[in-house]
Write a protein that holds these residues in place. Structure first.
Motif, short mmCIF file in Angstrom:
data_model
loop_
_atom_site.label_atom_id
_atom_site.label_comp_id
_atom_site.label_asym_id
_atom_site.label_seq_id
_atom_site.Cartn_x
_atom_site.Cartn_y
_atom_site.Cartn_z
N PRO A 251 52.77 -10.12 17.01
CA PRO A 251 53.72 -10.16 15.89
C PRO A 251 53.08 -10.01 14.51
CG PRO A 251 53.39 -12.35 16.83
CD PRO A 251 52.69 -11.39 17.74
N THR A 252 53.80 -9.29 13.67
CA THR A 252 53.43 -9.17 12.26
C THR A 252 54.42 -9.93 11.38
OG1 THR A 252 54.71 -7.11 12.03
CG2 THR A 252 52.38 -6.91 12.63
N CYS A 253 55.48 -10.45 11.99
CA CYS A 253 56.48 -11.22 11.25
C CYS A 253 55.83 -12.51 10.71
CB CYS A 253 57.65 -11.58 12.16
SG CYS A 253 58.95 -12.54 11.35
N PRO A 254 55.98 -12.78 9.40
CA PRO A 254 55.33 -13.96 8.80
C PRO A 254 55.71 -15.28 9.48
CG PRO A 254 56.27 -12.53 7.10
CD PRO A 254 56.76 -12.01 8.41
N SER A 255 56.93 -15.36 10.02
CA SER A 255 57.39 -16.64 10.58
C SER A 255 56.65 -17.02 11.86
CB SER A 255 58.89 -16.55 10.87
OG SER A 255 59.15 -15.62 11.91
N THR A 256 56.05 -16.05 12.54
CA THR A 256 55.39 -16.34 13.81
C THR A 256 53.94 -16.76 13.64
OG1 THR A 256 54.74 -14.04 14.09
CG2 THR A 256 56.86 -14.71 15.03
N ARG A 257 53.37 -16.47 12.46
CA ARG A 257 51.98 -16.82 12.15
C ARG A 257 51.01 -16.28 13.22
NH1 ARG A 257 55.11 -21.20 10.75
NH2 ARG A 257 54.99 -21.85 8.57
N GLY A 258 51.32 -15.08 13.71
CA GLY A 258 50.42 -14.44 14.66
C GLY A 258 50.53 -14.94 16.09
N LYS A 259 51.46 -15.84 16.37
CA LYS A 259 51.62 -16.37 17.72
C LYS A 259 52.48 -15.44 18.55
CE LYS A 259 53.37 -20.36 20.28
NZ LYS A 259 54.10 -21.65 20.19
N SER A 260 51.98 -15.03 19.69
CA SER A 260 52.71 -14.11 20.56
C SER A 260 54.04 -14.72 21.02
CB SER A 260 51.88 -13.74 21.79
OG SER A 260 50.70 -13.07 21.41
#
Length: 314
Positions: A251-260
């Motif tokens: 993920p590149t979405c800021p809300s996921t903070r890089g967590k798959s």
């Protein structure tokens, strides 16, 4: 504006009077006003450019028709951005925003995008229904309104409900007939007509809450991801489905903070975020994301919880 009266001719290379060139929107608008089929014209142009140019020039010089509807080309530098006439008129974006603000004075505008003679904006009323997914992490979704306007050439203004995820600014248009209204630029009350026909009573917020909550509970293994990929493929196309899975895995979405991603909700969010990178297809993908969400109750049983993540694109 380029008013009728002067002779208008288009050459086989697409130049009007040797100096103006149709944009994609302008060409679509001209065909709408002239009663031509854009796809047919483009096909003819590829096969017989000289004959097609001559035919279109005849249409452009139908003086009686041009004068009757007061058809005029809308110019920006050397580009024909659109076409207006008394029959279709035009609703300028500033006027549209003023009209909307008069009906919804207490709103927060999350996006205002103007591309040539097309514009769209996202507005969240202060009284908007709220869907809480995980308040502790700030994952709150509000029901907003998406307004789109084609400023010329038989286009239309449309207004739709959308879900707006505050934590990441991802949006999803609720693409059902009862949840959006499209009104052609006919008469002075076109936009008011669109607004008045959009009824919040047609929106079942509880059903949306249930779908989203259910989606958060559905873990995605190999079987379910294959099912979801096939569903997105059917709703859009293979390249888009691949980009959604890529966003889910990396993920590149800021809300996921890089967590798959792990759940069907994460996959839905990946689709709404991936839509932003698809330019003109963004709104189409957002509508498809709504159709994907509605498939949540059909998620199959999982037999293989292990799956390899997709490789990052080069």
């Amino acid at each position: 504006d380029y008013y009728p009266g002067a002779t208008l001719n288009i050459s086989p290379d697409g130049l009007v009077n040797g100096e103006f060139k149709f944009t994609s929107n302008g060409f679509q608008a001209f065909c709408n006003v002239s009663g031509l089929n854009p796809k047919t014209v483009k096909t003819m142009w590829e096969k017989q450019p000289e004959y097609t140019a001559k035919t279109i020039s005849q249409v452009m010089n139908d003086t009686d028709r041009m004068k009757k509807d007061k058809v005029r080309l809308v110019l920006h530098d050397d580009r024909i951005e659109g076409v207006v006439s008394d029959r279709y008129g035009e609703i300028l974006t500033p006027e549209l925003i003023d009209q909307f603000h008069a009906t919804e004075p207490n709103v927060v505008y999350k996006a205002v995008i103007i591309q040539g003679l097309r514009s769209r904006f996202v507005a969240i009323p202060d009284t908007a229904p709220v869907i809480e997914i995980d308040p502790s992490s700030g994952d709150v979704i509000k029901v907003g309104k998406h307004i789109q306007n084609g400023m010329a050439g038989g286009l239309a203004c449309s207004i739709s409900f959308l879900l707006y995820r505050l934590v990441c600014s991802n949006g999803m248009i609720l693409g059902e007939k009862t949840l959006e209204n499209r009104t052609k630029h006919l008469g002075d009350n076109a936009f008011d007509t669109a607004v008045n026909r959009l009824d919040l009573n047609n929106l079942d917020v509880t059903e949306l809450q249930n779908l989203l909550t259910y989606a958060t509970q559905m873990k995605m293994g190999e079987d379910r991801m294959q099912w979801a990929f096939d569903a997105i493929f059917k709703l859009t196309q293979k390249k888009i489905a691949k980009s959604v899975v890529q966003e889910f895995d990396h993920p590149t979405c800021p809300s996921t903070r890089g967590k798959s991603g792990e759940t069907f909700y994460d996959l839905w969010n990946a689709m709404t975020h991936a839509a932003k990178s698809w330019g003109d297809k963004q709104l189409e993908i957002e509508r498809s994301a709504f159709n994907l969400l509605k498939l949540a109750p059909q998620i199959p049983a999982e037999t293989n919880w292990l799956r390899e993540r997709t490789e990052l694109a080069a």
